[in-house]
Design a protein around this motif. Structure first.
Motif, PDB file in Angstrom:
ATOM      1  N   ILE A  82     -10.052  29.162 -97.333  1.00  0.00           N
ATOM      2  CA  ILE A  82     -11.427  28.763 -97.024  1.00  0.00           C
ATOM      3  C   ILE A  82     -12.127  28.220 -98.271  1.00  0.00           C
ATOM      4  O   ILE A  82     -12.797  27.178 -98.228  1.00  0.00           O
ATOM      5  CB  ILE A  82     -12.208  29.960 -96.437  1.00  0.00           C
ATOM      6  N   GLY A 105     -14.201  21.434 -93.653  1.00  0.00           N
ATOM      7  CA  GLY A 105     -14.871  22.610 -94.192  1.00  0.00           C
ATOM      8  C   GLY A 105     -16.380  22.527 -94.089  1.00  0.00           C
ATOM      9  O   GLY A 105     -17.051  23.524 -93.778  1.00  0.00           O
ATOM     10  N   HIS A 163     -17.536  23.011 -90.459  1.00  0.00           N
ATOM     11  CA  HIS A 163     -17.384  24.358 -89.901  1.00  0.00           C
ATOM     12  C   HIS A 163     -17.919  25.448 -90.829  1.00  0.00           C
ATOM     13  O   HIS A 163     -17.501  26.603 -90.739  1.00  0.00           O
ATOM     14  CB  HIS A 163     -15.911  24.600 -89.563  1.00  0.00           C
ATOM     15  N   PHE A 222     -17.730  26.407 -94.019  1.00  0.00           N
ATOM     16  CA  PHE A 222     -16.835  27.235 -94.814  1.00  0.00           C
ATOM     17  C   PHE A 222     -17.574  28.006 -95.907  1.00  0.00           C
ATOM     18  O   PHE A 222     -17.219  29.140 -96.225  1.00  0.00           O
ATOM     19  CB  PHE A 222     -15.738  26.371 -95.457  1.00  0.00           C
ATOM     20  N   ILE A 250     -14.786  28.827 -86.497  1.00  0.00           N
ATOM     21  CA  ILE A 250     -13.660  27.885 -86.496  1.00  0.00           C
ATOM     22  C   ILE A 250     -12.932  27.979 -85.159  1.00  0.00           C
ATOM     23  O   ILE A 250     -12.397  29.037 -84.813  1.00  0.00           O
ATOM     24  CB  ILE A 250     -12.693  28.159 -87.655  1.00  0.00           C
ATOM     25  N   TRP A 301      -7.841  18.859 -95.973  1.00  0.00           N
ATOM     26  CA  TRP A 301      -7.327  19.562 -97.158  1.00  0.00           C
ATOM     27  C   TRP A 301      -7.666  18.729 -98.382  1.00  0.00           C
ATOM     28  O   TRP A 301      -7.616  17.496 -98.337  1.00  0.00           O
ATOM     29  CB  TRP A 301      -5.820  19.778 -97.040  1.00  0.00           C
ATOM     30  N   THR A 344      -3.197  29.284 -89.906  1.00  0.00           N
ATOM     31  CA  THR A 344      -4.105  28.530 -90.769  1.00  0.00           C
ATOM     32  C   THR A 344      -3.355  28.338 -92.073  1.00  0.00           C
ATOM     33  O   THR A 344      -2.887  29.302 -92.671  1.00  0.00           O
ATOM     34  CB  THR A 344      -5.418  29.299 -90.986  1.00  0.00           C
ATOM     35  N   TRP A 352      -5.905  24.423 -89.089  1.00  0.00           N
ATOM     36  CA  TRP A 352      -6.881  25.496 -88.951  1.00  0.00           C
ATOM     37  C   TRP A 352      -6.796  26.119 -87.559  1.00  0.00           C
ATOM     38  O   TRP A 352      -7.068  25.472 -86.563  1.00  0.00           O
ATOM     39  CB  TRP A 352      -8.290  24.966 -89.232  1.00  0.00           C
ATOM     40  N   ARG A 353      -6.335  27.372 -87.540  1.00  0.00           N
ATOM     41  CA  ARG A 353      -6.186  28.135 -86.301  1.00  0.00           C
ATOM     42  C   ARG A 353      -5.397  27.308 -85.280  1.00  0.00           C
ATOM     43  O   ARG A 353      -5.827  27.075 -84.154  1.00  0.00           O
ATOM     44  CB  ARG A 353      -7.541  28.573 -85.741  1.00  0.00           C
ATOM     45  N   TYR A 354      -4.227  26.916 -85.695  1.00  0.00           N
ATOM     46  CA  TYR A 354      -3.408  25.950 -84.950  1.00  0.00           C
ATOM     47  C   TYR A 354      -2.343  26.664 -84.114  1.00  0.00           C
ATOM     48  O   TYR A 354      -1.616  27.527 -84.611  1.00  0.00           O
ATOM     49  CB  TYR A 354      -2.759  24.986 -85.938  1.00  0.00           C
TER      50      TYR A 354
END
Length: 505
Positions: free
Chosen positions: A38, A47, A50, A52, A65, A89, A338, A344-346
């Motif tokens: 994060i 980021g 959402h 971060f 998220i 990223w 993640t 992210w939360r995939y």
């Protein structure tokens, strides 16, 4: 070479301390990874969107998220593929793994960051060797070379500047290996990354025949094709006549059980070892760490934060999501990840069952979309593969591949059934007996299937098509999916794949 072997063995043994650390402190390690991810990505476009910078707890992470499947995260990935950086990223992403978890017409492209290469995929390969040499301290692994079967690379199709590439994760890894690792492997990079698989297998065989191969790395199906090509060229009876110092096969991508007898026939040595890994396009997740167990150790310090969805809740619009500390043994979970490549939360599409939580060990149980539940039987890939393995043992047969789908109720059909296509190395002597044994094994592996089979009230005995070798390769080739990590879907709740393959019988 003995000096090199001694030195390399010592080097890889030293990693065990770090593995023990995450085994003993799994939740602390996972928490550290979550907040490092994060913090690292707080100023990316994702980021900022959402919040971060405001996330200070797992509760915040869970609240702000959303869970992503590929369709949901694809717009971010496509922006990155077009050359736009700092989207999901912060470090430049110039590699994309072309995912082949299914054989559908649309490919998935998974971002591969420098961190995911170094701290996940490469680290996983090193840990695989570390665990192996600690289990087998007398190994001579480093006196020879590793024969690795990789995929192929292409230019990123969305990058107009041609600054990035895509391909199978095995090819991406192989292309980026450090020099010392390149020297320790065979065949040459030029051959290993060829895209035409029939020519590639032939050239791999020719190049590696004179090498001192001590280990194999790859998918069982394509490794078998290569071994048989080598035996064909050399007119040998078994592969130890060519590679007498071969001692281990590091395998993954598909369950090894149905192939074990075939490998043992081609490599007739009690000193041959088989070690499973769980390395996918999205990351390196697990390694078989015990000699006499098929369980995989969940690798917790690779820059991946894990969450899980209980499969009984998976189809709900708002499913329950739990972190690692809440998983239970014996339950079937879909995996959320993640990662240090901007996923992210995939939902990766795989399911697992934990066998232990001290440490966290598991078995791969199947795919979220690869199952048959047409009649409430809830047959998952784990059940099917175990049933096939046991059936082969009882009937003295060996298979190359299989797929299955339901036959639904029709106007003149009161019961459903499952229809299988099984490709054999040698066809059974008694097809009816094989089918009967397979049905028995499925009933033993899955109580729901057994209940539906009671007196043929819901399900009849399966229909099995017995195919000679080459059928599934022919189908993959027709789909443009020959080679690499492409694989036949074991189970499907619809008949699309089955009908296509039946036309080729």
């Amino acid at each position: 070479m003995e000096v090199i072997n001694t030195f390399m063995t010592w080097i890889f043994k030293n990693r065990i301390g770090q593995i023990e650390k995450f085994k003993n402190n799994p939740l602390e390690i996972q928490r550290e990874i979550l907040f490092k991810l994060i913090h690292t990505a707080k100023d990316t476009e994702f980021g900022k969107k959402h919040h971060f910078r405001q996330i200070s707890s797992y509760k915040d992470f869970n609240q702000w998220i959303p869970v992503h499947d590929y369709e949901a995260i694809m717009p971010y990935i496509q922006q990155t593929m077009k050359g736009r950086q700092n989207v999901i990223w912060p470090t430049p992403i110039n590699w994309f793994s072309k995912s082949s978890g299914t054989t559908g017409s649309r490919s998935k492209f998974i971002p591969v960051s420098p961190e995911s290469l170094e701290d996940c995929h490469f680290k996983g390969g090193k840990d695989m060797l570390s665990l192996y040499v600690n289990n087998y301290p007398e190994t001579k692994l480093f006196t020879g070379k590793s024969l690795s079967i990789g995929g192929s690379l292409q230019t990123n199709p969305l990058d107009v500047n041609k600054n990035s590439s895509s391909g199978d994760i095995s090819a991406v890894i192989m292309r980026n290996l450090p020099k010392w690792a390149q020297l320790a492997r065979t065949p040459s990079l030029e051959v290993a990354l060829m895209s035409e698989w029939e020519e590639k297998i032939a050239k791999m065989a020719q190049e590696t025949i004179k090498e001192n191969v001590t280990s194999l790395t790859g998918v069982p199906t394509w490794t078998l094709v290569l071994i048989k090509k080598v035996l064909e060229i050399t007119h040998s009876d078994n592969i130890l006549e060519i590679w007498p110092n071969l001692e281990v096969f590091f395998h993954g991508a598909v369950a090894f059980g149905p192939y074990r007898n075939l490998f043992q026939n081609l490599i007739p040595s009690k000193n041959m070892h088989y070690m499973e890994t769980y390395n996918a396009s999205e990351g390196f997740f697990g390694i078989q760490d015990q000699k006499n167990s098929e369980e995989l150790l969940l690798m917790l310090d690779y820059g991946i934060f894990y969450e899980f969805i209980p499969m009984e809740d998976f189809q709900n619009n708002d499913p329950e999501i739990i972190p690692l500390d809440q998983v239970e043994t014996g339950k079937n979970y879909a995996i959320l990840i993640t990662t240090n490549a901007g996923l992210w939360r995939y939902k990766i599409g795989d399911t697992v069952k934990f066998t232990s939580t001290r440490p966290y060990r598991f078995k791969i149980s199947g795919r979220t979309k690869h199952f048959i539940n047409a009649f409430g039987e809830e047959l998952i890939v784990e059940n099917a593969e175990k049933a096939i393995e046991n059936t082969c043992k009882r009937t003295g047969t060996s298979i190359s591949n299989f797929t299955a789908a339901p036959v639904y109720f029709g106007e003149n059909q009161e019961q459903g059934t499952h229809e299988w296509i099984i490709e054999f190395v040698e066809l059974p002597k008694d097809n009816a007996f094989f089918t009967s044994v397979l049905d028995e094994e499925l009933r033993m592996e899955n109580s729901d299937y057994d209940a539906k089979r009671y007196r043929d009230m819901v399900l009849k005995i399966p229909i099995v098509h017995f195919a000679a070798q080459g059928l599934f390769e022919k189908w993959l080739k027709s789909k443009g999916k020959l080679g690499g990590q492409n694989k036949v879907p074991r189970l499907s709740n619809d008949r699309e794949y089955l009908e296509e393959i039946l036309k080729l019988l």
